[in-house]
Design a protein around this motif. Structure first.
Motif, PDB file in Angstrom:
ATOM      1  N   TRP A  98     -34.833   6.097 135.210  1.00 24.70           N
ATOM      2  CA  TRP A  98     -34.711   5.763 136.639  1.00 24.70           C
ATOM      3  C   TRP A  98     -35.047   7.019 137.448  1.00 24.70           C
ATOM      4  CZ3 TRP A  98     -29.696   6.495 139.642  1.00 24.70           C
ATOM      5  CH2 TRP A  98     -29.872   6.141 140.996  1.00 24.70           C
ATOM      6  N   GLU A 139     -29.455  -0.302 140.627  1.00 19.97           N
ATOM      7  CA  GLU A 139     -29.631  -1.116 139.416  1.00 19.97           C
ATOM      8  C   GLU A 139     -30.725  -0.473 138.582  1.00 19.97           C
ATOM      9  OE1 GLU A 139     -30.788  -5.638 137.921  1.00 19.97           O
ATOM     10  OE2 GLU A 139     -30.302  -5.279 140.017  1.00 19.97           O
ATOM     11  N   GLY A 141     -31.934  -1.315 135.634  1.00 20.35           N
ATOM     12  CA  GLY A 141     -32.924  -2.179 135.012  1.00 20.35           C
ATOM     13  C   GLY A 141     -32.311  -3.117 133.994  1.00 20.35           C
ATOM     14  N   GLU A 142     -33.123  -4.045 133.497  1.00 20.96           N
ATOM     15  CA  GLU A 142     -32.692  -5.051 132.523  1.00 20.96           C
ATOM     16  C   GLU A 142     -33.414  -4.810 131.208  1.00 20.96           C
ATOM     17  OE1 GLU A 142     -32.051  -9.337 133.631  1.00 20.96           O
ATOM     18  OE2 GLU A 142     -33.767  -9.588 132.295  1.00 20.96           O
ATOM     19  N   LYS A 147     -29.212 -10.212 125.267  1.00 22.16           N
ATOM     20  CA  LYS A 147     -28.414 -10.679 126.395  1.00 22.16           C
ATOM     21  C   LYS A 147     -27.049 -10.004 126.376  1.00 22.16           C
ATOM     22  CE  LYS A 147     -30.636 -15.211 126.835  1.00 22.16           C
ATOM     23  NZ  LYS A 147     -30.447 -16.682 126.811  1.00 22.16           N
ATOM     24  N   ASN A 177     -22.225  -1.492 133.538  1.00 26.31           N
ATOM     25  CA  ASN A 177     -22.976  -2.488 132.776  1.00 26.31           C
ATOM     26  C   ASN A 177     -22.562  -3.885 133.189  1.00 26.31           C
ATOM     27  OD1 ASN A 177     -22.723  -4.306 129.964  1.00 26.31           O
ATOM     28  ND2 ASN A 177     -24.698  -3.330 130.297  1.00 26.31           N
ATOM     29  N   ASN A 179     -22.934  -7.928 134.964  1.00 25.15           N
ATOM     30  CA  ASN A 179     -22.645  -8.495 136.275  1.00 25.15           C
ATOM     31  C   ASN A 179     -21.270  -8.092 136.780  1.00 25.15           C
ATOM     32  OD1 ASN A 179     -25.158  -9.771 136.321  1.00 25.15           O
ATOM     33  ND2 ASN A 179     -24.342 -11.590 135.254  1.00 25.15           N
ATOM     34  N   GLN A 181     -20.082  -5.283 136.325  1.00 21.50           N
ATOM     35  CA  GLN A 181     -20.201  -3.846 136.557  1.00 21.50           C
ATOM     36  C   GLN A 181     -19.072  -3.074 135.878  1.00 21.50           C
ATOM     37  OE1 GLN A 181     -20.808  -3.058 140.752  1.00 21.50           O
ATOM     38  NE2 GLN A 181     -22.558  -4.445 140.869  1.00 21.50           N
ATOM     39  N   GLU A 210     -23.799  -6.122 128.400  1.00 22.75           N
ATOM     40  CA  GLU A 210     -24.892  -7.035 128.739  1.00 22.75           C
ATOM     41  C   GLU A 210     -26.170  -6.226 128.861  1.00 22.75           C
ATOM     42  OE1 GLU A 210     -23.726  -9.238 132.196  1.00 22.75           O
ATOM     43  OE2 GLU A 210     -21.844  -9.910 131.291  1.00 22.75           O
ATOM     44  N   ASN A 211     -27.245  -6.889 129.204  1.00 22.69           N
ATOM     45  CA  ASN A 211     -28.535  -6.205 129.177  1.00 22.69           C
ATOM     46  C   ASN A 211     -28.923  -5.562 130.510  1.00 22.69           C
ATOM     47  OD1 ASN A 211     -28.954  -8.583 130.544  1.00 22.69           O
ATOM     48  ND2 ASN A 211     -30.961  -8.999 129.599  1.00 22.69           N
ATOM     49  N   THR A 212     -27.991  -5.493 131.491  1.00 26.61           N
ATOM     50  CA  THR A 212     -28.283  -4.826 132.770  1.00 26.61           C
ATOM     51  C   THR A 212     -27.375  -3.622 132.932  1.00 26.61           C
ATOM     52  OG1 THR A 212     -26.752  -6.320 133.889  1.00 26.61           O
ATOM     53  CG2 THR A 212     -29.088  -6.912 133.938  1.00 26.61           C
ATOM     54  N   TYR A 214     -26.298  -0.190 135.609  1.00 22.60           N
ATOM     55  CA  TYR A 214     -26.262   0.327 136.973  1.00 22.60           C
ATOM     56  C   TYR A 214     -25.818   1.783 136.914  1.00 22.60           C
ATOM     57  CZ  TYR A 214     -26.148  -4.658 138.031  1.00 22.60           C
ATOM     58  OH  TYR A 214     -26.441  -6.002 138.097  1.00 22.60           O
TER      59      TYR A 214
END
Length: 669
Positions: A98, A139, A141-142, A147, A177, A179, A181, A210-212, A214
């Motif tokens: 990032w 954010e 990234g994903e 998942k 990490n 939704n 967070q 999860e796969n996102t 922050y």
């Protein structure tokens, strides 16, 4: 003239001159020479020794044997099951960067700093000191490879670098990490000069992500460049990199990479009798039937091998592709496999290792998986038959099945009573190629044609064993009058031998035994009967044909039969003539004589000088008439060896007895 002829063995008419009174007729009756051949019918088992003595032999080289299955046979093996859990799997590492440019950071800096940096973009000036006015949330990234993932092990590596023309005094940041967070970690970096990278890490052990991702920059400060002027470039960046390392995942949804999940060795135990401890085993026939079912989400490859065994010069093994959720049945043929069963230090017998290697295939899509997913192997050993078993085979009893043997000792049938053979021998010869000693117990029972039985009463005897595979040992057990009642046994003239018995295998519990599929134990029998015997009231009979021709004498006043005997047999003989009726079926009269003395014998029971005797018997008119009417007489000889039948004597082919008989009668012609 009256001619009286009696026919028997080897007859020649001669005169006997013994005139003690004046008879009407002195008739030469018969001269007969009877040899041993006349007394004994031809018998294939009767053997003439070089010295002319006789013996009876019988031989059968395979009388009884031991069934190898009684020594060792592969018992039916139980079905078994083995389970393997997939466990934590390796997951492919991921990384992303990032970049935050100076232009992105200006809005979060104090206004004077914003003004200076904007005014002097691409110009030289002193970079003012600053402190972040509010956190920067972004954010990052994903990750497209999964998942959610739950980790048993793994690390996130956070890298900070920048190309700003100043030293960053402090950077504090949070990594979140998913939704929700979820805070994964708080990181601090101090004194970060331009052009250098600084690293920190976050452990993922026990975390589910999860796969996102922050990032939140909480602190960001610098003392500026004073007193130096630097080039202000708003495209300079602060680079935040996130990378994973050594990820081990216990569950989740994601792409599965090709990997080995099981690589282990398990010990299997042949189920054998409790006291058997095998070190080596070669399989002649045998197979293992496997049913394999996998709950793993992808196809897997299962490799099996037996590292301490060999088959065809190599290590036996199988490689199988197992589809998910579909049972697979295979048969593993182990014929020709040699096992070393001694490699387990905790139990160096009956055990062998099996290596299992399970490899997951790579998935082509995101799949749900769980470490508790299992591979279940149900297997059944079938029809195992050993060609070699080596080790401790235990101590056990084996049976010699009852059977009947026709002895074919036809010679003994010539003696109707009173026979005692003095030096008989029976030799039991054996060949043993089984690597086990035996203590044999045999029960030998003779039976004659009248149903009389007699047991041999044998002692036990030992059977030796070979020391090396492929060798055999020959041995013999001698049965004689010193270790059995063989003399009494033969006295009943047995026609058949009934035998059965047992053997104790490995009676001394020797730890090193062996048996192969070609091993055998076989025993034969040799009967050796030197015709050296004792006889008390031993009876022979011979039928003599009688013929009168020409004129008959109506009646007699006196009559005598004379016998001149030259006895070359070692028997005392009592002769009796049985006069038969015209049909030859019934005895109507008899003529008895005094005893004929035995020939002289030496200490070995052999005749050294024949004995000559003159015997006579008076006959009445009634006896004479019975003789006229008879067509046959029976010569009955009752024999006794010297010493009232107690002295043993030998029989030789040159033994003979000469008998000259004459009839003197005085009567009315």
């Amino acid at each position: 003239m009256i001619i009286l002829i009696m026919s028997s063995c080897k007859k020649d008419l001669t005169r006997i001159i013994k005139p003690e009174w004046n008879p009407n007729l002195a008739i030469p009756f018969i001269e007969s020479s009877i040899t041993l051949d006349d007394l004994i019918e031809p018998d294939s088992n009767l053997v003439i020794n070089p010295d002319g003595s006789l013996k009876v032999i019988y031989s059968n080289d395979s009388v009884f044997s031991i069934n190898i299955d009684e020594v060792f046979s592969f018992p039916e093996q139980p079905s078994r099951q083995q389970e393997f859990s997939m466990g934590a799997i390796k997951f492919a590492d991921f990384s992303f960067t990032w970049p935050v440019s100076l232009a992105d950071l200006i809005a979060y800096l104090p206004p004077p700093v914003q003004d200076t940096l904007s005014k002097y973009e691409n110009k030289q000036t002193i970079f003012p000191p600053f402190t972040l006015q509010e956190p920067i949330f972004n954010e990052a990234g994903e990750i497209p490879f999964f998942k959610t993932l739950s980790f048993s092990e793994g690390t996130l590596i956070i890298e900070i670098a920048h190309d700003l023309p100043i030293v960053i005094q402090e950077i504090e940041m949070n990594i979140y990490n998913g939704n929700e967070q979820l805070l994964l970690g708080n990181l601090n970096f101090l004194e970060v000069p331009p052009g250098e990278a600084f690293l920190d890490s976050i452990l993922l052990d026990g975390k589910t992500i999860e796969n996102t991702f922050y990032t939140e920059i909480v602190e960001f400060s610098s003392p500026g460049s004073f007193p130096d002027s630097v080039l202000i470039n708003l495209e300079d960046v602060l680079s935040i990199g996130i990378a994973s390392n050594n990820l081990r995942v216990v569950s989740g949804e994601g792409y599965i990479t090709e990997q080995i999940v099981i690589n282990e060795e398990k010990m299997l135990d042949f189920s054998l009798d409790e006291d058997i401890q095998l070190k080596e085993l070669s399989i002649k026939e045998g197979r293992i039937r496997y049913i394999i079912e996998s709950a793993m989400p992808v196809e897997l490859n299962l490799k099996l091998n037996l590292p301490t065994a060999s088959q065809g010069g190599g290590i036996p093994g199988q490689s199988l592709n197992i589809p998910p959720a579909v049972p697979l049945e295979i048969v593993w043929d182990l014929a020709g496999t040699d096992f070393d069963l001694s490699t387990n230090p905790e139990k160096p017998y009956n055990n062998f290792p099996v290596n299992y290697v399970i490899t997951l295939a790579a998935s082509e899509q995101i799949l749900a998986f769980d470490s508790s997913s299992k591979v279940i192997l149900d297997f059944q050993p079938e029809d195992f038959e050993a060609s070699l078993a080596k080790g401790f085979l235990g101590t056990k009893e084996v049976d010699i099945e009852a059977d009947t043997l026709d002895l074919q000792l036809d010679f003994l049938e010539n003696f109707s009573s009173g026979l005692t053979l003095t030096d008989p021998e029976i030799k039991i010869d054996y060949t043993n190629s089984i690597g086990l000693e035996f203590n044999m117990s045999l029960n030998l029972t003779g039976i004659n044609n009248e149903g009389d039985t007699r047991n041999m009463d044998l002692p036990n005897f030992a059977v030796m064993s070979p020391q090396e595979i492929g060798e055999s040992v020959q041995g013999q057990f001698l049965v004689n009058k010193n270790n059995s009642v063989i003399v009494d046994f033969l006295s009943i003239s047995p026609e058949q031998l009934i035998y059965q018995g047992t053997g104790i295998a490995n009676p001394e519990a020797v730890p090193e035994n062996f048996v192969t599929d070609e091993s055998f134990f076989n025993a034969g029998i040799d009967v050796d009967l030197p015709i050296k015997l004792q006889a008390e009231n031993l009876i022979f009979t011979d039928t003599v044909e009688v013929n009168f021709s020409e004129e008959d004498i109506g009646s007699i006043e006196r009559g005598k039969i004379y016998f001149a005997v030259d006895n070359g047999f070692p028997f005392g003989i009592l002769l009796e003539f049985l006069i038969m009726d015209p049909t030859g079926q019934f005895v109507v009269d008899r003529i008895s004589l005094e005893k004929i003395e035995s020939a002289a014998v030496n200490a070995a029971g052999k005749v050294v000088k024949s004995k000559q005797s003159i015997l006579e018997a008076e006959i009445s008119n009634a006896t004479y008439q019975n003789l006229l009417n008879s067509k046959h007489t029976v010569l009955k000889a009752r024999l006794n060896t010297p010493g009232s039948g107690q002295m043993p004597v030998a029989l030789y082919t040159d033994y003979s007895i000469g008998v000259r008989m004459g009839l003197e009668i005085k009567g009315r012609i």
